[in-house]
Design an enzyme around this catalytic site. Structure first.
Site, short mmCIF file in Angstrom:
data_model
loop_
_atom_site.label_atom_id
_atom_site.label_comp_id
_atom_site.label_asym_id
_atom_site.label_seq_id
_atom_site.Cartn_x
_atom_site.Cartn_y
_atom_site.Cartn_z
N GLU A 128 -27.21 27.66 -18.75
CA GLU A 128 -27.86 28.15 -17.85
C GLU A 128 -27.32 29.94 -19.01
OE1 GLU A 128 -24.18 25.35 -17.04
OE2 GLU A 128 -25.35 25.07 -15.18
N ASP A 177 -28.91 16.56 -10.19
CA ASP A 177 -27.83 14.84 -11.05
C ASP A 177 -27.59 14.53 -9.23
OD1 ASP A 177 -26.20 16.14 -12.79
OD2 ASP A 177 -26.11 14.32 -11.41
N1 ADE Z 1 -22.78 19.45 -13.50
C1 ADE Z 1 -24.09 18.89 -13.00
N2 ADE Z 1 -23.85 17.32 -12.89
C2 ADE Z 1 -22.48 16.74 -12.32
C3 ADE Z 1 -22.03 15.62 -12.58
N3 ADE Z 1 -22.73 14.64 -12.20
N4 ADE Z 1 -21.04 16.02 -12.29
C4 ADE Z 1 -19.79 16.88 -12.92
N5 ADE Z 1 -20.85 18.10 -12.83
C5 ADE Z 1 -21.95 18.24 -12.78
#
Ligand code: ADE
Length: 221
Positions: free
Chosen positions: A4, A189
């Site tokens: 990032e 995700d």
């Molecule tokens: N940051 C990106 N994806 C995440 C997830 N699945 N759970 C917690 N923080 C996240």
């Protein structure tokens, strides 16, 4: 996370490394204004420490937190942007004593707002870039969520749009210090059983989108 931070290091000339508390930090100038870029590390404690340190030691005009998040709202796709209208700690649970989930006992606020002016400018920046976005609630906890049932439950409990591990902590510190705050996250995700493969697969491309949004936003300030 390093991925990032990387976009800033690639795109902003003359950033100077500086040691601030336990964070990786860079100072410089960008778009005609002084800028401090900080990699806080993962989790709410790291995020809160870094935010308070910055606010206490520098004359900031705003805190912008960016990076990636898991989708909670079913209409969100990987790469979409979520702008935080409000921020709650989903893992704060004192329900045994009669408090609601996410509620901070004996505190007037637990749903910390994003700055309305910065939010409007961020929406315009998304539109200008042609980025698909939603504005809504970002929930944070010290856990990586990778299970559809947990996400459905969090969605029911908090009407959230996205989940991460830092935003609610940063929002809380900013709120208490009366510091304008914007969270702008790109979806990496769906926080489901594919999250452990989607997250590393899309981390870089989503981090880049989040960076592009901040770049456009700063041009408009
Ligand atoms: N940051 C990106 N994806 C995440 C997830 N699945 N759970 C917690 N923080 C996240």
């Amino acid at each position: 996370m390093q991925e990032e931070l990387e976009e800033y290091l690639k795109n902003i000339p003359h950033l100077v490394h500086s040691d601030l508390l336990n964070t990786i930090s860079y100072k410089g100038e960008w778009k005609g204004r002084p800028l401090i870029v900080v990699k806080s590390g993962v989790g709410k404690v790291n995020a809160a420490m870094a935010t308070q340190y910055l606010i206490s030691h520098f004359p900031l005009s705003a805190v912008i937190s960016q990076g990636v998040a898991g989708a909670v709202h079913p209409a969100l796709n990987i790469g979409d942007i979520v702008l935080g209208e409000s921020h709650v700690q989903h893992d704060l649970n004192v329900t045994a004593l009669g408090f609601r989930k996410g509620e901070i006992p004996y505190s007037a606020v637990h749903d910390f707002p994003g700055d309305p002016v910065l939010l409007e400018k961020a929406k315009k920046a998304c539109e200008k870039l042609g980025f698909s976005y939603m504005a809504g609630r970002i929930i944070s906890g010290d856990q990586f969520i990778s299970d559809s049932e947990t996400i459905r439950q969090l969605s029911r409990e908090f009407s959230a749009h996205a989940v991460d591990m830092e935003m609610a902590a940063i929002a809380q510190v900013c709120h208490i210090n009366r510091m304008p705050f914007l969270s702008a996250k790109a979806i990496s995700d769906r926080a489901d059983r594919m999250a452990h493969t989607d997250f590393p697969k899309f981390l870089q491309s989503s981090a880049k989108k989040s960076f592009q949004l901040v770049e456009e936003l700063l041009s408009s300030l």
